[in-house]
Write a protein that holds these residues in place. Sequence first.
Motif, mmCIF file in Angstrom:
data_model
loop_
_atom_site.group_PDB
_atom_site.id
_atom_site.type_symbol
_atom_site.label_atom_id
_atom_site.label_comp_id
_atom_site.label_asym_id
_atom_site.label_seq_id
_atom_site.Cartn_x
_atom_site.Cartn_y
_atom_site.Cartn_z
ATOM 1 N N VAL A 9 39.956 24.003 37.326
ATOM 2 C CA VAL A 9 41.282 24.582 37.528
ATOM 3 C C VAL A 9 41.159 26.086 37.797
ATOM 4 C CG1 VAL A 9 43.461 25.142 36.380
ATOM 5 C CG2 VAL A 9 42.513 22.841 36.204
ATOM 6 N N LEU A 10 40.316 26.780 37.036
ATOM 7 C CA LEU A 10 40.118 28.214 37.231
ATOM 8 C C LEU A 10 39.590 28.514 38.632
ATOM 9 C CD1 LEU A 10 40.167 31.066 36.071
ATOM 10 C CD2 LEU A 10 37.876 30.658 35.178
ATOM 11 N N ARG A 11 38.617 27.723 39.099
ATOM 12 C CA ARG A 11 38.085 27.921 40.461
ATOM 13 C C ARG A 11 39.178 27.725 41.503
ATOM 14 N NH1 ARG A 11 34.028 24.317 39.050
ATOM 15 N NH2 ARG A 11 32.415 25.408 37.935
ATOM 16 N N LEU A 12 40.011 26.708 41.317
ATOM 17 C CA LEU A 12 41.086 26.423 42.265
ATOM 18 C C LEU A 12 42.102 27.567 42.289
ATOM 19 C CD1 LEU A 12 42.507 24.504 44.216
ATOM 20 C CD2 LEU A 12 43.593 23.437 42.243
ATOM 21 N N VAL A 13 42.530 28.021 41.103
ATOM 22 C CA VAL A 13 43.504 29.108 41.023
ATOM 23 C C VAL A 13 42.956 30.375 41.673
ATOM 24 C CG1 VAL A 13 44.663 30.677 39.408
ATOM 25 C CG2 VAL A 13 44.737 28.221 39.011
ATOM 26 N N CYS A 14 41.720 30.709 41.357
ATOM 27 C CA CYS A 14 41.131 31.938 41.900
ATOM 28 C C CYS A 14 40.844 31.832 43.394
ATOM 29 C CB CYS A 14 39.878 32.317 41.115
ATOM 30 S SG CYS A 14 40.280 32.877 39.448
ATOM 31 N N SER A 15 40.612 30.640 43.891
ATOM 32 C CA SER A 15 40.416 30.509 45.341
ATOM 33 C C SER A 15 41.746 30.642 46.073
ATOM 34 C CB SER A 15 39.742 29.182 45.688
ATOM 35 O OG SER A 15 40.624 28.102 45.466
ATOM 36 N N LYS A 16 42.827 30.223 45.447
ATOM 37 C CA LYS A 16 44.150 30.345 46.068
ATOM 38 C C LYS A 16 44.697 31.775 45.962
ATOM 39 C CE LYS A 16 44.948 25.935 46.960
ATOM 40 N NZ LYS A 16 45.124 25.412 48.265
ATOM 41 N N GLN A 17 44.420 32.439 44.831
ATOM 42 C CA GLN A 17 44.903 33.798 44.610
ATOM 43 C C GLN A 17 43.832 34.591 43.863
ATOM 44 O OE1 GLN A 17 46.281 36.479 45.484
ATOM 45 N NE2 GLN A 17 48.361 35.687 45.440
ATOM 46 N N PRO A 18 42.880 35.193 44.611
ATOM 47 C CA PRO A 18 41.750 35.890 43.987
ATOM 48 C C PRO A 18 42.148 37.002 43.023
ATOM 49 C CG PRO A 18 41.387 35.632 46.332
ATOM 50 C CD PRO A 18 42.788 35.192 46.059
ATOM 51 N N SER A 19 43.292 37.626 43.224
ATOM 52 C CA SER A 19 43.671 38.730 42.341
ATOM 53 C C SER A 19 43.945 38.262 40.920
ATOM 54 C CB SER A 19 44.886 39.471 42.896
ATOM 55 O OG SER A 19 46.020 38.631 42.884
ATOM 56 N N HIS A 125 47.172 40.486 47.965
ATOM 57 C CA HIS A 125 48.491 39.928 48.243
ATOM 58 C C HIS A 125 48.496 38.835 49.307
ATOM 59 C CE1 HIS A 125 50.290 43.062 45.815
ATOM 60 N NE2 HIS A 125 49.592 43.957 46.481
ATOM 61 N N GLY A 126 47.436 38.690 50.040
ATOM 62 C CA GLY A 126 47.461 37.758 51.162
ATOM 63 C C GLY A 126 48.102 38.428 52.364
ATOM 64 N N GLY A 131 58.795 43.672 56.949
ATOM 65 C CA GLY A 131 59.721 43.313 55.884
ATOM 66 C C GLY A 131 59.041 42.840 54.605
ATOM 67 N N ASN A 132 57.725 42.739 54.607
ATOM 68 C CA ASN A 132 56.977 42.292 53.435
ATOM 69 C C ASN A 132 55.755 43.187 53.294
ATOM 70 O OD1 ASN A 132 55.967 40.851 51.277
ATOM 71 N ND2 ASN A 132 55.147 39.206 52.534
ATOM 72 N N ARG A 133 55.977 44.378 52.723
ATOM 73 C CA ARG A 133 54.909 45.363 52.584
ATOM 74 C C ARG A 133 54.707 45.690 51.115
ATOM 75 N NH1 ARG A 133 54.006 48.610 57.290
ATOM 76 N NH2 ARG A 133 53.606 50.342 55.906
ATOM 77 N N LYS A 134 53.521 46.141 50.761
ATOM 78 C CA LYS A 134 53.192 46.494 49.379
ATOM 79 C C LYS A 134 52.535 47.869 49.360
ATOM 80 C CE LYS A 134 54.130 42.373 47.682
ATOM 81 N NZ LYS A 134 55.279 42.098 46.889
ATOM 82 N N VAL A 135 52.753 48.583 48.272
ATOM 83 C CA VAL A 135 52.107 49.875 48.074
ATOM 84 C C VAL A 135 50.781 49.613 47.368
ATOM 85 C CG1 VAL A 135 52.279 52.115 46.931
ATOM 86 C CG2 VAL A 135 54.316 51.055 47.904
ATOM 87 N N ILE A 136 49.728 50.253 47.833
ATOM 88 C CA ILE A 136 48.411 50.126 47.208
ATOM 89 C C ILE A 136 48.376 51.049 45.997
ATOM 90 C CG2 ILE A 136 45.933 50.503 47.540
ATOM 91 C CD1 ILE A 136 46.391 49.878 50.518
ATOM 92 N N PRO A 137 47.894 50.566 44.844
ATOM 93 C CA PRO A 137 47.829 51.421 43.656
ATOM 94 C C PRO A 137 47.075 52.728 43.934
ATOM 95 C CG PRO A 137 47.341 49.160 43.067
ATOM 96 C CD PRO A 137 47.403 49.212 44.576
ATOM 97 N N SER A 138 47.539 53.782 43.313
ATOM 98 C CA SER A 138 46.969 55.115 43.513
ATOM 99 C C SER A 138 45.477 55.160 43.227
ATOM 100 C CB SER A 138 47.702 56.126 42.624
ATOM 101 O OG SER A 138 47.058 57.364 42.639
ATOM 102 N N CYS A 139 45.040 54.467 42.174
ATOM 103 C CA CYS A 139 43.615 54.483 41.826
ATOM 104 C C CYS A 139 42.771 53.863 42.941
ATOM 105 C CB CYS A 139 43.375 53.768 40.502
ATOM 106 S SG CYS A 139 44.142 52.142 40.370
ATOM 107 N N CYS A 140 43.313 52.853 43.614
ATOM 108 C CA CYS A 140 42.589 52.206 44.714
ATOM 109 C C CYS A 140 42.604 53.092 45.956
ATOM 110 C CB CYS A 140 43.200 50.841 45.004
ATOM 111 S SG CYS A 140 43.068 49.709 43.599
#
Length: 164
Positions: A9-19, A125-126, A131-140
């Motif tokens: 289950v962990l492998r499946l979840v992380c493959s679908k959403q690595p973050s 985020h994929g 209309g679907n943008r994200k801000v990258i964290p300052s540390c990154c």
Amino acid sequence: MDTEGLRTVLRLVCSKQPSFMLDIMETLEGGGPEEQPGSESRTAPSWCICTYCREMPTDREKVCCGKTKQNWQSRLPDFYTVVLDELVLEVAMRYYNDVLAEPRDDNINRSRRYAAYRQFIMWVHGKLGAGNRKVIPSCCVRRIRDTFPEPSGQYVGYLEGVMD
């Protein structure tokens, strides 16, 4: 559920959403990299949780990864591999320029920064778009800019999309 089932289950979840792996690592004691030896002392802005952010010019850009010191998002091995590795960025830049039929930018650090920002967004985020943008964290952003600096020290920063 047995241990092997949980691993599956962990492998499946992380493959679908690595973050999600970042959140899982945060729950494990000592599961992340430590502050690099010899790094300068940091005075983090009041809105920063990870203690690695730097002050940003706009309120919209004042975003922290929200991770503990042991799991700074910008210090994870995967961050280096996906976002900062020059060979990965070279392939990403070639693909991006090929798909959009754009000429290559002669400013290699600017090209790599831009590719690193895109790689981070895709990793966490994929696919995003108008209309679907994200801000990258300052540390990154800081880690990317420190790795691929602009000689003038002037950066564009986050730009609102037309539909944001």
